[in-house]
Design an enzyme around this catalytic site. Structure first.
Site, PDB file in Angstrom:
ATOM      1  N   ARG A  65       0.836  -1.209   0.000  1.00 46.71           N
ATOM      2  CA  ARG A  65       0.000   0.000   0.000  1.00 46.71           C
ATOM      3  C   ARG A  65       0.871   1.259   0.000  1.00 46.71           C
ATOM      4  O   ARG A  65       0.557   2.257  -0.653  1.00 46.71           O
ATOM      5  CB  ARG A  65      -0.907  -0.025   1.236  1.00 46.71           C
ATOM      6  CG  ARG A  65      -1.865   1.138   1.313  1.00 46.71           C
ATOM      7  CD  ARG A  65      -2.904   0.902   2.405  1.00 46.71           C
ATOM      8  NE  ARG A  65      -3.843   1.999   2.504  1.00 46.71           N
ATOM      9  CZ  ARG A  65      -4.080   2.693   3.602  1.00 46.71           C
ATOM     10  NH1 ARG A  65      -3.438   2.405   4.724  1.00 46.71           N
ATOM     11  NH2 ARG A  65      -4.957   3.675   3.596  1.00 46.71           N
ATOM     12  N   HIS A  69       0.683   4.637  -2.322  1.00 48.89           N
ATOM     13  CA  HIS A  69       0.523   5.983  -1.751  1.00 48.89           C
ATOM     14  C   HIS A  69       1.730   6.865  -2.022  1.00 48.89           C
ATOM     15  O   HIS A  69       1.606   8.093  -2.079  1.00 48.89           O
ATOM     16  CB  HIS A  69       0.250   5.880  -0.249  1.00 48.89           C
ATOM     17  CG  HIS A  69      -1.139   5.434   0.061  1.00 48.89           C
ATOM     18  ND1 HIS A  69      -1.770   5.677   1.258  1.00 48.89           N
ATOM     19  CD2 HIS A  69      -2.045   4.756  -0.691  1.00 48.89           C
ATOM     20  CE1 HIS A  69      -3.003   5.166   1.230  1.00 48.89           C
ATOM     21  NE2 HIS A  69      -3.178   4.593   0.066  1.00 48.89           N
ATOM     22  N   ASP A  70       2.903   6.269  -2.184  1.00 45.63           N
ATOM     23  CA  ASP A  70       4.072   7.068  -2.560  1.00 45.63           C
ATOM     24  C   ASP A  70       3.932   7.540  -4.001  1.00 45.63           C
ATOM     25  O   ASP A  70       4.034   8.736  -4.289  1.00 45.63           O
ATOM     26  CB  ASP A  70       5.356   6.252  -2.375  1.00 45.63           C
ATOM     27  CG  ASP A  70       6.596   7.087  -2.681  1.00 45.63           C
ATOM     28  OD1 ASP A  70       6.578   8.306  -2.397  1.00 45.63           O
ATOM     29  OD2 ASP A  70       7.581   6.545  -3.210  1.00 45.63           O
ATOM     30  N   ASN A  98      -3.168   8.301   5.113  1.00 41.91           N
ATOM     31  CA  ASN A  98      -1.968   7.615   5.603  1.00 41.91           C
ATOM     32  C   ASN A  98      -1.911   7.454   7.118  1.00 41.91           C
ATOM     33  O   ASN A  98      -1.283   6.525   7.616  1.00 41.91           O
ATOM     34  CB  ASN A  98      -0.706   8.388   5.156  1.00 41.91           C
ATOM     35  CG  ASN A  98      -0.489   8.297   3.661  1.00 41.91           C
ATOM     36  OD1 ASN A  98      -0.793   7.285   3.044  1.00 41.91           O
ATOM     37  ND2 ASN A  98       0.019   9.374   3.079  1.00 41.91           N
ATOM     38  N   HIS A 199      -6.217  -5.722  -2.409  1.00 43.89           N
ATOM     39  CA  HIS A 199      -7.126  -5.817  -1.261  1.00 43.89           C
ATOM     40  C   HIS A 199      -7.453  -7.277  -0.931  1.00 43.89           C
ATOM     41  O   HIS A 199      -8.404  -7.537  -0.200  1.00 43.89           O
ATOM     42  CB  HIS A 199      -8.384  -4.988  -1.505  1.00 43.89           C
ATOM     43  CG  HIS A 199      -8.120  -3.500  -1.462  1.00 43.89           C
ATOM     44  ND1 HIS A 199      -9.065  -2.552  -1.787  1.00 43.89           N
ATOM     45  CD2 HIS A 199      -7.010  -2.806  -1.112  1.00 43.89           C
ATOM     46  CE1 HIS A 199      -8.533  -1.335  -1.652  1.00 43.89           C
ATOM     47  NE2 HIS A 199      -7.288  -1.463  -1.253  1.00 43.89           N
ATOM     48  N   ASP A 247      -9.949  -9.638   3.105  1.00 47.40           N
ATOM     49  CA  ASP A 247     -10.378 -10.824   2.354  1.00 47.40           C
ATOM     50  C   ASP A 247     -10.800 -11.867   3.376  1.00 47.40           C
ATOM     51  O   ASP A 247      -9.947 -12.452   4.051  1.00 47.40           O
ATOM     52  CB  ASP A 247      -9.219 -11.317   1.480  1.00 47.40           C
ATOM     53  CG  ASP A 247      -9.513 -12.638   0.785  1.00 47.40           C
ATOM     54  OD1 ASP A 247     -10.549 -13.269   1.086  1.00 47.40           O
ATOM     55  OD2 ASP A 247      -8.695 -13.046  -0.050  1.00 47.40           O
TER      56      ASP A 247
HETATM   57  C1  HEM Z   1      -8.428   2.117  -6.079  1.00 49.23           C
HETATM   58  C2  HEM Z   1      -8.442   2.909  -5.051  1.00 49.23           C
HETATM   59  C3  HEM Z   1      -8.097   2.472  -3.661  1.00 49.23           C
HETATM   60  C4  HEM Z   1      -8.750   2.840  -2.535  1.00 49.23           C
HETATM   61  C5  HEM Z   1      -9.929   3.796  -2.460  1.00 49.23           C
HETATM   62  C6  HEM Z   1      -8.118   2.172  -1.436  1.00 49.23           C
HETATM   63  C7  HEM Z   1      -8.473   2.329  -0.114  1.00 49.23           C
HETATM   64  C8  HEM Z   1      -7.956   1.607   0.948  1.00 49.23           C
HETATM   65  C9  HEM Z   1      -8.379   1.741   2.311  1.00 49.23           C
HETATM   66  C10 HEM Z   1      -9.421   2.720   2.831  1.00 49.23           C
HETATM   67  C11 HEM Z   1      -7.684   0.816   3.045  1.00 49.23           C
HETATM   68  C12 HEM Z   1      -7.813   0.550   4.544  1.00 49.23           C
HETATM   69  C13 HEM Z   1      -7.022   1.535   5.357  1.00 49.23           C
HETATM   70  C14 HEM Z   1      -7.360   1.374   6.815  1.00 49.23           C
HETATM   71  O1  HEM Z   1      -8.423   1.838   7.211  1.00 49.23           O
HETATM   72  O2  HEM Z   1      -6.585   0.764   7.579  1.00 49.23           O
HETATM   73  C15 HEM Z   1      -6.819   0.120   2.135  1.00 49.23           C
HETATM   74  C16 HEM Z   1      -5.962  -0.894   2.492  1.00 49.23           C
HETATM   75  C17 HEM Z   1      -5.061  -1.472   1.636  1.00 49.23           C
HETATM   76  N1  HEM Z   1      -4.845  -1.120   0.315  1.00 49.23           N
HETATM   77 FE1  HEM Z   1      -5.990   0.096  -0.798  1.00 49.23          FE
HETATM   78  N2  HEM Z   1      -7.107   1.394  -1.903  1.00 49.23           N
HETATM   79  C18 HEM Z   1      -7.043   1.545  -3.251  1.00 49.23           C
HETATM   80  C19 HEM Z   1      -6.112   0.978  -4.099  1.00 49.23           C
HETATM   81  C20 HEM Z   1      -5.043   0.228  -3.684  1.00 49.23           C
HETATM   82  C21 HEM Z   1      -3.907  -0.126  -4.497  1.00 49.23           C
HETATM   83  C22 HEM Z   1      -3.706   0.320  -5.947  1.00 49.23           C
HETATM   84  C23 HEM Z   1      -3.094  -0.900  -3.733  1.00 49.23           C
HETATM   85  C24 HEM Z   1      -1.777  -1.516  -4.059  1.00 49.23           C
HETATM   86  C25 HEM Z   1      -1.389  -1.884  -5.246  1.00 49.23           C
HETATM   87  C26 HEM Z   1      -3.728  -1.026  -2.439  1.00 49.23           C
HETATM   88  C27 HEM Z   1      -3.257  -1.808  -1.408  1.00 49.23           C
HETATM   89  C28 HEM Z   1      -3.831  -1.885  -0.149  1.00 49.23           C
HETATM   90  C29 HEM Z   1      -3.385  -2.806   0.870  1.00 49.23           C
HETATM   91  C30 HEM Z   1      -2.317  -3.878   0.710  1.00 49.23           C
HETATM   92  C31 HEM Z   1      -4.154  -2.543   2.007  1.00 49.23           C
HETATM   93  C32 HEM Z   1      -4.022  -3.208   3.393  1.00 49.23           C
HETATM   94  C33 HEM Z   1      -3.036  -2.380   4.193  1.00 49.23           C
HETATM   95  C34 HEM Z   1      -2.674  -2.933   5.557  1.00 49.23           C
HETATM   96  O3  HEM Z   1      -3.105  -4.021   5.934  1.00 49.23           O
HETATM   97  O4  HEM Z   1      -1.920  -2.238   6.266  1.00 49.23           O
HETATM   98  N3  HEM Z   1      -4.893  -0.314  -2.437  1.00 49.23           N
HETATM   99  N4  HEM Z   1      -7.004   0.625   0.861  1.00 49.23           N
END
Ligand code: HEM
Ligand SMILES: *[C@@H]1O[C@H](CO)[C@@H](O)[C@H](O)[C@H]1NC(C)=O
Ligand SMILES: *[C@@H]1O[C@H](CO)[C@@H](O)[C@H](O)[C@H]1NC(C)=O
Length: 328
Positions: A65, A69-70, A98, A199, A247
């Site tokens: 993630r 974000h970077d 972040n 995700h 998941d």
């Molecule tokens: C398409 C738009 C995207 C949105 C709106 C989005 C939004 C989010 C949000 C809200 C979370 C949870 C944060 C939290 O509350 O702890 C999350 C987690 C995560 N996202 Fe996304 N995301 C997007 C795309 C991506 C992309 C492109 C990647 C990587 C290629 C990514 C990888 C992840 C990962 C791995 C997590 C889990 C992080 C953790 O367990 O610390 N996401 N995302």
């Protein structure tokens, strides 16, 4: 002045990379960029990441993630790593997308510290993030996702909370907002669908999806909604903001389960569910659900593409000594 410009051009023709960068061109990223000046660079990062993920696989999700974000804010330049200072009290790191959810910073610090021990001042923090995300995807997919990642990025000196808010799509975004947000970074619908498959690992705080829990209307799978309501009891009071897995079937495996869940509306965010809102994207969801190897290959390709967004030049970039602060 004219002769200076001419000289830069001549230097460029002679392939003196530094002079070309002086002229404002971004460095060309290439696989094995550190082969000569720091031969073990990628191995060192992999060893540090492997050790950290063995103890806490969730950090791998955080690092993947972090790469997203970077790269979407000021390009892939490690701007997300910069700590607040008196001169810049609100960096990207402190923005709502972040903070406090982004994790894995200590792993990047540990990798950078090891690299500085072997080859000081050579490997950029932006490249450390790109390597670490690649290695995290590999470990979390049981080595099914594997790719070479070009390197040679430079670290930026600008990091602004406001830009993180502007360029990182929120979880309540609809499909056209998501597509536009990706287009702004030269990423297309396929990249959006393929990268959202990240995700399939990691967690989310309850506050990120309460817009999809009662009393709010949503098309979330009813059984998932019921489960989440038991896990997120304080909504909408976030003094206590628990996390849940993204998941529900294979929470720690980076795989195409996300797309199978999505087709049953077993996903947390509106940004996930919206991938079914057009026939183009929902066809892509179906393909990824049916053909895991195709998704794995596409994910690798999209990560490489994302990792080349808006690379800094010698004029606005550097190789940081400490990933948390710009050089003196
Ligand atoms: C398409 C738009 C995207 C949105 C709106 C989005 C939004 C989010 C949000 C809200 C979370 C949870 C944060 C939290 O509350 O702890 C999350 C987690 C995560 N996202 Fe996304 N995301 C997007 C795309 C991506 C992309 C492109 C990647 C990587 C290629 C990514 C990888 C992840 C990962 C791995 C997590 C889990 C992080 C953790 O367990 O610390 N996401 N995302
Ligand atoms: C998506 O959201 C934006 C901003 O709220 C809105 O202007 C647009 O009409 C929405 N698009 C769809 C298809 O709902
Ligand atoms: C939120 O929950 C905490 C306990 O976790 C409680 O002390 C506080 O009063 C609650 N605030 C609101 C606005 O309900």
């Amino acid at each position: 002045m004219a002769s200076r410009v001419a000289m830069i051009w001549v230097s460029c023709l002679l392939l003196l990379a530094a002079a070309c960068q002086g002229a404002g061109a971004a460095p060309r990223l290439r696989v094995g960029h550190y082969k000569r000046r720091c031969p073990s660079a990628e191995y060192i990062v992999k060893a540090v990441v492997g050790k950290a993920l063995y103890q806490n696989p969730g950090l791998g999700a955080g690092i993947i993630r972090m790469a997203f974000h970077d790269c979407f804010v000021q390009g892939c330049d490690a701007s997300v790593l910069l700590d607040p200072t008196v001169a810049n009290p609100r960096p990207e790191k402190l923005s709502p997308p972040n903070f406090p959810s982004l994790r894995g910073f200590e792993v990047i610090d540990a990798a950078k510290a090891a690299l500085e021990g072997y080859c000081p001042g050579v490997v950029s923090c932006a490249d450390v993030i790109a390597f670490a995300a690649r290695d995290s995807a590999s470990f979390l997919s049981s080595y099914r996702i594997n790719y070479d990642i070009p390197s040679g990025r430079l670290d930026g000196r600008v990091s602004l909370e406001s830009e993180a808010l502007r360029f990182l799509p929120p979880p309540f975004a609809n499909l056209s907002q998501l597509v536009n947000g990706f287009k702004a970074k030269n990423m297309n619908e396929d990249d959006l669908v393929v990268l959202s498959g990240a995700h399939s690992i990691g967690v989310s705080h309850c506050s990120s999806f309460t817009d999809r829990l009662p009393p709010n209307p949503s098309n979330m799978n009813a059984a998932l909604s019921a489960l989440l309501q038991t896990k997120c009891p304080l909504a909408p009071n976030f003094t206590n903001d628990p996390t849940v897995v993204q998941d529900i079937v294979t929470p720690d495996q980076m795989d195409n389960q996300y797309y199978k869940n999505l087709r049953k509306r077993n996903v947390l965010f509106r940004s996930d569910a919206e991938l079914l809102a057009s026939s183009l994207t929902s066809r892509k969801v179906l393909q990824n659900a049916l053909f895991p190897e195709v998704w794995e290959r596409k994910f690798a390709r999209a990560m490489v593409k994302m990792s080349a967004i808006e690379i800094k030049t010698a004029a606005n970039g550097e190789i940081r000594k400490n990933c948390r602060v710009v050089n003196k």
